[in-house]
Design a protein around this motif. Structure first.
Motif, PDB file in Angstrom:
ATOM      1  N   ALA A 112       0.833  -1.206   0.000  1.00 28.19           N
ATOM      2  CA  ALA A 112       0.000   0.000   0.000  1.00 28.19           C
ATOM      3  C   ALA A 112       0.865   1.252   0.000  1.00 28.19           C
ATOM      4  O   ALA A 112       0.543   2.244  -0.678  1.00 28.19           O
ATOM      5  N   LEU A 113       1.971   1.194   0.738  1.00 28.21           N
ATOM      6  CA  LEU A 113       2.882   2.335   0.786  1.00 28.21           C
ATOM      7  C   LEU A 113       3.518   2.559  -0.589  1.00 28.21           C
ATOM      8  O   LEU A 113       3.649   3.706  -1.052  1.00 28.21           O
ATOM      9  N   ALA A 114       3.899   1.477  -1.245  1.00 27.47           N
ATOM     10  CA  ALA A 114       4.473   1.582  -2.589  1.00 27.47           C
ATOM     11  C   ALA A 114       3.451   2.136  -3.586  1.00 27.47           C
ATOM     12  O   ALA A 114       3.796   2.921  -4.479  1.00 27.47           O
ATOM     13  N   ALA A 115       2.190   1.753  -3.421  1.00 25.61           N
ATOM     14  CA  ALA A 115       1.145   2.245  -4.323  1.00 25.61           C
ATOM     15  C   ALA A 115       0.967   3.753  -4.190  1.00 25.61           C
ATOM     16  O   ALA A 115       0.717   4.448  -5.188  1.00 25.61           O
ATOM     17  N   ILE A 116       1.104   4.258  -2.965  1.00 25.16           N
ATOM     18  CA  ILE A 116       1.032   5.710  -2.758  1.00 25.16           C
ATOM     19  C   ILE A 116       2.136   6.403  -3.542  1.00 25.16           C
ATOM     20  O   ILE A 116       1.902   7.403  -4.240  1.00 25.16           O
ATOM     21  N   LEU A 117       3.351   5.875  -3.449  1.00 27.22           N
ATOM     22  CA  LEU A 117       4.470   6.486  -4.164  1.00 27.22           C
ATOM     23  C   LEU A 117       4.304   6.364  -5.666  1.00 27.22           C
ATOM     24  O   LEU A 117       4.696   7.273  -6.409  1.00 27.22           O
ATOM     25  N   PRO A 155       2.098  11.306 -14.138  1.00 27.54           N
ATOM     26  CA  PRO A 155       2.058  12.677 -14.680  1.00 27.54           C
ATOM     27  C   PRO A 155       0.844  13.443 -14.146  1.00 27.54           C
ATOM     28  O   PRO A 155      -0.264  12.910 -14.093  1.00 27.54           O
ATOM     29  N   GLY A 156       1.079  14.675 -13.754  1.00 28.33           N
ATOM     30  CA  GLY A 156      -0.008  15.512 -13.269  1.00 28.33           C
ATOM     31  C   GLY A 156      -0.464  15.209 -11.862  1.00 28.33           C
ATOM     32  O   GLY A 156      -1.483  15.749 -11.409  1.00 28.33           O
ATOM     33  N   ALA A 157       0.269  14.353 -11.155  1.00 25.81           N
ATOM     34  CA  ALA A 157      -0.132  14.002  -9.785  1.00 25.81           C
ATOM     35  C   ALA A 157      -0.040  15.208  -8.862  1.00 25.81           C
ATOM     36  O   ALA A 157       0.819  16.083  -9.038  1.00 25.81           O
ATOM     37  N   ASP A 158      -0.935  15.263  -7.895  1.00 27.81           N
ATOM     38  CA  ASP A 158      -0.878  16.285  -6.851  1.00 27.81           C
ATOM     39  C   ASP A 158       0.139  15.794  -5.829  1.00 27.81           C
ATOM     40  O   ASP A 158      -0.208  15.088  -4.874  1.00 27.81           O
ATOM     41  N   TYR A 159       1.400  16.179  -6.019  1.00 30.76           N
ATOM     42  CA  TYR A 159       2.452  15.589  -5.205  1.00 30.76           C
ATOM     43  C   TYR A 159       2.341  15.992  -3.738  1.00 30.76           C
ATOM     44  O   TYR A 159       2.679  15.207  -2.853  1.00 30.76           O
ATOM     45  N   ALA A 160       1.878  17.191  -3.469  1.00 30.81           N
ATOM     46  CA  ALA A 160       1.710  17.610  -2.078  1.00 30.81           C
ATOM     47  C   ALA A 160       0.738  16.686  -1.356  1.00 30.81           C
ATOM     48  O   ALA A 160       0.962  16.312  -0.200  1.00 30.81           O
ATOM     49  N   ALA A 161      -0.342  16.287  -2.046  1.00 32.44           N
ATOM     50  CA  ALA A 161      -1.311  15.370  -1.446  1.00 32.44           C
ATOM     51  C   ALA A 161      -0.698  13.988  -1.245  1.00 32.44           C
ATOM     52  O   ALA A 161      -0.930  13.333  -0.228  1.00 32.44           O
ATOM     53  N   VAL A 162       0.086  13.542  -2.231  1.00 34.43           N
ATOM     54  CA  VAL A 162       0.748  12.244  -2.116  1.00 34.43           C
ATOM     55  C   VAL A 162       1.726  12.245  -0.945  1.00 34.43           C
ATOM     56  O   VAL A 162       1.831  11.263  -0.191  1.00 34.43           O
ATOM     57  N   ASN A 163       2.435  13.335  -0.773  1.00 39.59           N
ATOM     58  CA  ASN A 163       3.372  13.448   0.344  1.00 39.59           C
ATOM     59  C   ASN A 163       2.643  13.298   1.680  1.00 39.59           C
ATOM     60  O   ASN A 163       3.113  12.589   2.582  1.00 39.59           O
ATOM     61  N   ILE A 164       1.495  13.941   1.809  1.00 37.13           N
ATOM     62  CA  ILE A 164       0.698  13.819   3.027  1.00 37.13           C
ATOM     63  C   ILE A 164       0.286  12.361   3.250  1.00 37.13           C
ATOM     64  O   ILE A 164       0.401  11.829   4.357  1.00 37.13           O
ATOM     65  N   GLN A 165      -0.169  11.701   2.190  1.00 33.32           N
ATOM     66  CA  GLN A 165      -0.623  10.312   2.300  1.00 33.32           C
ATOM     67  C   GLN A 165       0.516   9.384   2.722  1.00 33.32           C
ATOM     68  O   GLN A 165       0.312   8.470   3.535  1.00 33.32           O
ATOM     69  N   PHE A 166       1.698   9.607   2.183  1.00 36.79           N
ATOM     70  CA  PHE A 166       2.845   8.765   2.523  1.00 36.79           C
ATOM     71  C   PHE A 166       3.185   8.876   4.006  1.00 36.79           C
ATOM     72  O   PHE A 166       3.347   7.872   4.711  1.00 36.79           O
ATOM     73  N   HIS A 167       3.260  10.097   4.493  1.00 34.54           N
ATOM     74  CA  HIS A 167       3.597  10.288   5.908  1.00 34.54           C
ATOM     75  C   HIS A 167       2.478   9.785   6.822  1.00 34.54           C
ATOM     76  O   HIS A 167       2.760   9.218   7.888  1.00 34.54           O
ATOM     77  N   GLU A 168       1.230   9.981   6.405  1.00 30.27           N
ATOM     78  CA  GLU A 168       0.121   9.474   7.212  1.00 30.27           C
ATOM     79  C   GLU A 168       0.148   7.951   7.291  1.00 30.27           C
ATOM     80  O   GLU A 168      -0.144   7.364   8.345  1.00 30.27           O
ATOM     81  N   ALA A 169       0.509   7.294   6.183  1.00 34.05           N
ATOM     82  CA  ALA A 169       0.577   5.834   6.177  1.00 34.05           C
ATOM     83  C   ALA A 169       1.664   5.330   7.113  1.00 34.05           C
ATOM     84  O   ALA A 169       1.485   4.314   7.803  1.00 34.05           O
ATOM     85  N   LEU A 170       2.782   6.024   7.163  1.00 34.72           N
ATOM     86  CA  LEU A 170       3.848   5.628   8.081  1.00 34.72           C
ATOM     87  C   LEU A 170       3.431   5.829   9.533  1.00 34.72           C
ATOM     88  O   LEU A 170       3.745   5.011  10.404  1.00 34.72           O
ATOM     89  N   ARG A 171       2.713   6.902   9.801  1.00 35.14           N
ATOM     90  CA  ARG A 171       2.239   7.126  11.170  1.00 35.14           C
ATOM     91  C   ARG A 171       1.255   6.038  11.575  1.00 35.14           C
ATOM     92  O   ARG A 171       1.300   5.532  12.707  1.00 35.14           O
ATOM     93  N   ALA A 172       0.388   5.679  10.652  1.00 37.50           N
ATOM     94  CA  ALA A 172      -0.553   4.596  10.945  1.00 37.50           C
ATOM     95  C   ALA A 172       0.193   3.277  11.133  1.00 37.50           C
ATOM     96  O   ALA A 172      -0.146   2.478  12.017  1.00 37.50           O
ATOM     97  N   ILE A 205      13.200   5.494   2.056  1.00 39.33           N
ATOM     98  CA  ILE A 205      12.534   5.198   3.326  1.00 39.33           C
ATOM     99  C   ILE A 205      11.688   3.940   3.199  1.00 39.33           C
ATOM    100  O   ILE A 205      11.711   3.060   4.080  1.00 39.33           O
ATOM    101  N   LEU A 206      10.944   3.827   2.107  1.00 36.73           N
ATOM    102  CA  LEU A 206      10.133   2.631   1.870  1.00 36.73           C
ATOM    103  C   LEU A 206      11.002   1.379   1.863  1.00 36.73           C
ATOM    104  O   LEU A 206      10.648   0.356   2.463  1.00 36.73           O
ATOM    105  N   ASP A 207      12.141   1.433   1.206  1.00 36.26           N
ATOM    106  CA  ASP A 207      13.036   0.275   1.150  1.00 36.26           C
ATOM    107  C   ASP A 207      13.506  -0.126   2.550  1.00 36.26           C
ATOM    108  O   ASP A 207      13.531  -1.317   2.895  1.00 36.26           O
ATOM    109  N   ALA A 208      13.854   0.871   3.363  1.00 40.91           N
ATOM    110  CA  ALA A 208      14.306   0.571   4.727  1.00 40.91           C
ATOM    111  C   ALA A 208      13.179  -0.028   5.561  1.00 40.91           C
ATOM    112  O   ALA A 208      13.401  -0.955   6.357  1.00 40.91           O
ATOM    113  N   VAL A 209      11.961   0.484   5.381  1.00 38.93           N
ATOM    114  CA  VAL A 209      10.814  -0.049   6.117  1.00 38.93           C
ATOM    115  C   VAL A 209      10.501  -1.473   5.666  1.00 38.93           C
ATOM    116  O   VAL A 209      10.294  -2.378   6.489  1.00 38.93           O
ATOM    117  N   ALA A 210      10.481  -1.677   4.350  1.00 39.16           N
ATOM    118  CA  ALA A 210      10.114  -2.993   3.805  1.00 39.16           C
ATOM    119  C   ALA A 210      11.145  -4.064   4.128  1.00 39.16           C
ATOM    120  O   ALA A 210      10.803  -5.253   4.213  1.00 39.16           O
TER     121      ALA A 210
END
Length: 217
Positions: free
Chosen positions: A105-110, A116-133, A176-181
């Motif tokens: 799921a974390l990889a899917a967020i990244l 192309p055209g992704a809202d990267y700021a939103a993706v950044n929030i989702q990535f950090h929220e997933a790690l907190r969860a 970071i994902l690689d270190a977590v995985a």
């Protein structure tokens, strides 16, 4: 238009004005003037201003009116120092507690952030929220809530105003994902600290550029 949506739009517009320097420290934010500017009632204006106050972008000035807060580099540095340590702890705990499904799921967020055209700021929030969860600690999540609210406008601005930061952030997230995985908690924590330090560096550069513009003006 629903008031909540209207408040969201006012909040986004005023945040951009403050971060980019269109609104300067000490500038007054009168409800009546803002209501006229946005063509809204005072209720969504008041809600947006209260959210900005919670994020420490505005504060109460003379006669209790809101003004743009005078935020210095030391205040931002202290905020990000605390945030980096808590985010690093989340990354470390996630490396111990996340499952293979969580990693996917974390990889899917990244992956969404690479589109192309992704809202990267939103993706950044989702990535950090997933790690907190993934850290699985409600107390830690509560401690982070206030720091996240206060830092979010600046963390999002770095991607809007320094587009090259997106590429470096992507690489940092992947590491970071690689270190977590691969269940390396110390490595994940160190990488997160570096990631947050890089963000702070960009944000301080934005502040310096804004201050130079003030001086030139």
């Amino acid at each position: 238009m629903p008031q909540t949506r209207s408040a969201d739009q006012v909040h986004a517009a005023l945040t951009a004005d403050i971060v980019q320097g269109a609104l300067r420290p000490g500038d007054a934010l009168a409800e009546a003037a803002l209501a006229a500017r946005f063509g809204l009632s005072r209720t969504p204006i008041r809600e947006a201003l209260q959210r900005l106050a919670a994020e420490a972008l505005v504060e109460r000035g003379p006669r209790r009116a809101f003004v743009v807060r005078r935020l210095g580099t030391d205040a931002l540095r202290h905020l990000f120092e605390a945030l980096a340590e808590l985010e690093a702890l989340c990354a470390s705990m996630s490396a111990l507690r996340m499952t293979a499904a969580d990693h996917a799921a974390l990889a899917a967020i990244l992956d969404r952030g690479d589109a192309p055209g992704a809202d990267y700021a939103a993706v950044n929030i989702q990535f950090h929220e997933a790690l907190r969860a993934g850290a699985g600690n409600d107390v830690l999540a509560c401690l982070l809530a206030d720091l996240n609210r206060r830092s979010l406008p600046w963390r999002s601005a770095q991607f809007q105003l320094r587009t090259g930061r997106i590429d470096t952030s992507r690489a940092e997230h992947r590491a970071i994902l690689d270190a977590v995985a691969t269940r390396r908690p110390d490595r994940a924590a160190d990488l997160m600290r570096g990631h947050m330090a890089a963000s702070l560096g960009v944000i301080l550069d934005l502040l310096a550029a804004r201050d130079r513009a003030y001086s030139a003006g």
